[in-house]
Scaffold this motif. Structure first.
Motif, PDB file in Angstrom:
ATOM      1  N   VAL A   1      -4.442  47.754  57.810  1.00 23.69           N
ATOM      2  CA  VAL A   1      -5.386  48.741  57.289  1.00 23.69           C
ATOM      3  C   VAL A   1      -6.783  48.136  57.327  1.00 23.69           C
ATOM      4  CG1 VAL A   1      -6.066  50.158  55.322  1.00 23.69           C
ATOM      5  CG2 VAL A   1      -3.641  49.800  55.821  1.00 23.69           C
TER       6      VAL A   1
ATOM      7  N   GLU B   1      -7.506  47.480  52.159  1.00 26.43           N
ATOM      8  CA  GLU B   1      -7.698  46.679  53.367  1.00 26.43           C
ATOM      9  C   GLU B   1      -6.769  45.473  53.371  1.00 26.43           C
ATOM     10  OE1 GLU B   1     -11.484  44.989  55.858  1.00 26.43           O
ATOM     11  OE2 GLU B   1     -11.357  44.482  53.746  1.00 26.43           O
TER      12      GLU B   1
ATOM     13  N   TYR C   1      -9.298  53.278  56.412  1.00 28.76           N
ATOM     14  CA  TYR C   1      -9.383  53.839  55.062  1.00 28.76           C
ATOM     15  C   TYR C   1     -10.851  53.991  54.688  1.00 28.76           C
ATOM     16  CZ  TYR C   1      -9.029  54.421  50.034  1.00 28.76           C
ATOM     17  OH  TYR C   1      -9.147  54.905  48.753  1.00 28.76           O
TER      18      TYR C   1
ATOM     19  N   PHE D   1      -7.142  58.315  54.777  1.00 29.26           N
ATOM     20  CA  PHE D   1      -6.596  57.468  55.828  1.00 29.26           C
ATOM     21  C   PHE D   1      -6.746  58.164  57.176  1.00 29.26           C
ATOM     22  CE2 PHE D   1      -4.403  55.645  52.185  1.00 29.26           C
ATOM     23  CZ  PHE D   1      -4.449  54.285  52.474  1.00 29.26           C
TER      24      PHE D   1
END
Length: 665
Positions: free
Chosen positions: A497, A517, A539, A544
């Protein structure tokens, strides 16, 4: 006139106070009845009518004197015996039978006779007990509604329905009319059932609720409610009418509006047009609604699953068919096959204007800008984006609260999670395998809490865990870090992420620290059971997005694939400050060895510039995905042909975005 009139004891009219002669039964001035204060009403009942020739003074108002003259019952003037009318006032001479009919209403009947005389069926007010005439719709004294009886139910229901019909003919809605009429019929039927049974009818309620509903109908926003029904029924016209008039597609249904629509199976409090489109699989409407969300720009998003909805449905069914679950000590459901979605390389063959329109209709431009803004989160290394050809693009997806699940389905199969496949698997994972997820989650969260100098009691940990499990089972609810960790086990591959570090407001102010993250590894599985090729998500401010690359181009000369080194996308495991991305949900014993964990679960290498990157290996698209992408790409190929002479014309470019989300994922 009579000479002795001055000595006659006249009676005074109680209405106009005029002094009338004793023989006058009605007032000469106002025709009011003579009061019976001194009359013997029982004598009037007992005496039988006198014959016509009777000269008795009590035989009637036309009294005869000694000369045979008769006195007028109005003005008391003595007329000749043969006169049929009064010479003074022209009133007709009354006979004894006329007197009988005149005094009949004053007679008091016996009890047995009174029971046989028809009497008006008046209704007594339940509030003030005043007896009203049958035709009265409400009490004359206090204004209360009449008593409900079986004999008046049908009349009452018909009256109300006719009133409603007339209201709608003056500018109401056909939908409002049909629903209210059906409601009245059901309520009337219930009242009839109550009255027809053995139990006595209930006490009559007042009309407050009825009047409230009528006011609610008159002041309801029927273009908005018609749009809701249009989504359910698949009718585009009311939806387009509502949107074209400036209607808000994010508007939510209230409890009163749900009761007016009167379809609990379809409508619920808090639902928007987007929720209804998702619930009833109106994918064509959903594209229009999502593009109209505040900040979403004008026009329609054109993602592959919208262009080829039938193929997208087949892909979702295929994904559902590869759902598996082990019956060993780790009962976590998983997908037996894996796929990585990429954008086709043929995009680069399109004219520049067509490419711009394609990216406008496919990408989440706002998310792309936020992730690339200073400090950048993605595409910050020229070595990775240019030399290694690993630039990432943020795909647009739905903003209905399931963006995390949508982005993962996009990153793997190129479709949205409309059937809630990942949502169900996520709920099953935390429910059935909670005994393995909970200890690792609590240990990791305890370490994070100690860094912030606070701790929780056992009951608080259990409450937090129950809340996370509950969120996983509710479509449309935002998800947390634990859910990303569980989804890595469902997909059997790492999830990276790339997220902003701080959640900002619309004015650019920092609202809080974003903890998403980092890298999520399927640490509860064996490494041999998992896939080393990761997925990448972005994100930004509670939303998302799937981050996908453009696939490497094949050799133009031979058509053969590029070398193996070009069949890989390189995903950085460091931020722009060259700090290692955090690895989530590691135990205390694993802390400090995050890089070793990354090398254990990923194909990790170091670039010439010293960047630690993970290799995302690209495979051939599954057949259904390839067909969907090809059909989507054909649309832009046709636009490209139209831009070439002799069909040259300007290709309209519109700006789109998925901003305006309300979920707090």
């Amino acid at each position: 006139m009579n000479d002795d009139s001055s000595n006659v004891q006249k009676w005074t009219c109680e209405y106009c106070t005029y002094a009338n002669y004793p023989s006058a039964l009605k007032c000469t001035m106002c025709r009011g009845s003579k009061p019976l204060l001194n009359e013997d009403i029982f004598r009037l009942r007992e005496e039988s009518p006198s014959p016509v020739g009777d000269l008795s003074p009590v035989s009637g108002p036309s009294v005869r004197n000694r000369d045979g003259k008769w006195s007028c019952h109005v003005c008391t003037y003595f007329n000749r015996p043969a006169a049929k009318e009064c010479a003074e006032c022209n009133n007709i001479k009354l006979t004894a039978s006329d007197l009988h009919e005149h005094l009949k209403p004053l007679r008091i009947e016996q009890t047995n006779e009174a029971s046989s005389i028809p009497r008006p069926n008046k209704w007594s007010c339940s509030i003030c007990t005043y007896e009203n005439w049958p035709k009265a719709t409400r009490c004359v004294m206090c204004g209360a509604t009449p008593r409900i009886s079986p004999s008046t139910i049908s009349l009452e229901g018909a009256t109300k329905e006719n009133e409603i019909h007339s209201n709608f003919e003056r500018g109401g809605s056909n939908i409002e009319e049909s629903n209210m009429t059906a409601t009245l019929k059901r309520s009337s039927s219930r009242r009839m059932d109550d009255c027809s049974g053995g139990a006595p009818p209930r006490s009559p309620p007042n009309n407050i609720e009825y009047e409230r509903r009528m006011r609610l109908h008159r002041h309801a926003d029927w273009p908005w409610l018609n749009a809701c029904l249009g989504v359910v029924q698949g009718d585009h016209i009311p939806v387009e009418t509502f949107l074209s008039s400036g209607g808000d597609p994010t508007r939510q249904l209230t409890s009163s509006e749900v009761s007016l629509l009167n379809r609990p199976s379809a409508f619920d409090v808090g639902y928007t047009l987007v929720h209804l489109a998702i619930r009833f699989h109106r994918e064509d409407m959903l594209a229009t609604l999502l593009s109209r969300i505040e900040g979403g720009g004008s026009g329609v998003k054109r993602v592959p699953s919208y262009v080829a909805p039938d193929l997208a449905a087949d892909i979702r069914r295929h994904a559902s068919s590869i759902h598996r679950q082990r019956k060993a000590s780790l009962p976590i459901p998983f997908l037996a096959e894996w796929s990585t979605f990429t954008l086709p390389a043929e995009i680069e063959d399109l004219p520049t204007s067509v490419q711009e329109q394609l990216f406008e209709e496919l990408l989440d431009k706002d998310a792309q800008q936020q992730l690339e803004a200073d400090p950048p989160v993605i595409n910050w290394s020229l070595e990775i984006t240019v030399h290694l050809g690993s630039r990432l693009y943020a795909l647009w997806n739905r903003s209905a609260g399931d963006c995390l699940l949508d982005s993962l389905m996009q990153a793997t199969w190129g479709v949205f999670d409309r059937d809630n496949l990942l949502r169900r698997m996520l709920s099953d994972s935390l429910t059935q395998a909670g005994h393995v997820f909970y200890p690792r989650w609590r240990e990791y969260e305890s370490c994070q809490a100690r860094l912030l100098h606070f701790s929780l009691e056992e009951t608080q940990w259990e409450e937090d865990w129950s809340g996370l499990v509950s969120l996983a089972s509710q479509p449309g609810n935002s998800l947390e870090q634990l859910h990303v960790f569980a989804l890595a086990h469902i997909l059997r591959r790492p999830i990276i992420v790339y997220g902003v570090k701080y959640v900002k407001s619309f004015r650019g102010e920092d609202l809080g620290y974003a903890r998403f993250e980092g890298v999520y590894l399927p640490l509860l599985w064996d490494t041999s059971f998992c896939i080393r090729s990761p997925l990448s998500l972005g994100y930004t401010r509670g939303h998302f997005s799937a981050l996908v690359p453009i696939e490497p181009y094949s050799s133009p000369d031979t058509g053969a694939p590029s070398p193996d080194s070009l069949q890989v996308t390189f995903l950085p495991l460091m931020d722009h400050d060259r700090k290692l991305l955090p690895v989530h949900f590691v135990t205390q014993s694993e802390m400090g060895s995050e890089e070793n964990l990354l090398r254990q679960w990923l194909d990790v290498c170091v670039t010439d510039g010293g960047l630690l990157v993970a290799q995302q290996r690209l495979q051939k698209r599954p057949l259904l995905v390839a067909q969907m992408v090809e059909e989507w790409l054909n649309h832009y190929r046709r636009l490209a042909q139209m831009s070439i002479a002799p069909f040259s014309r300007t290709i309209p470019v519109q700006d789109y975005s998925s901003d305006g989300d309300t979920d707090d994922e």
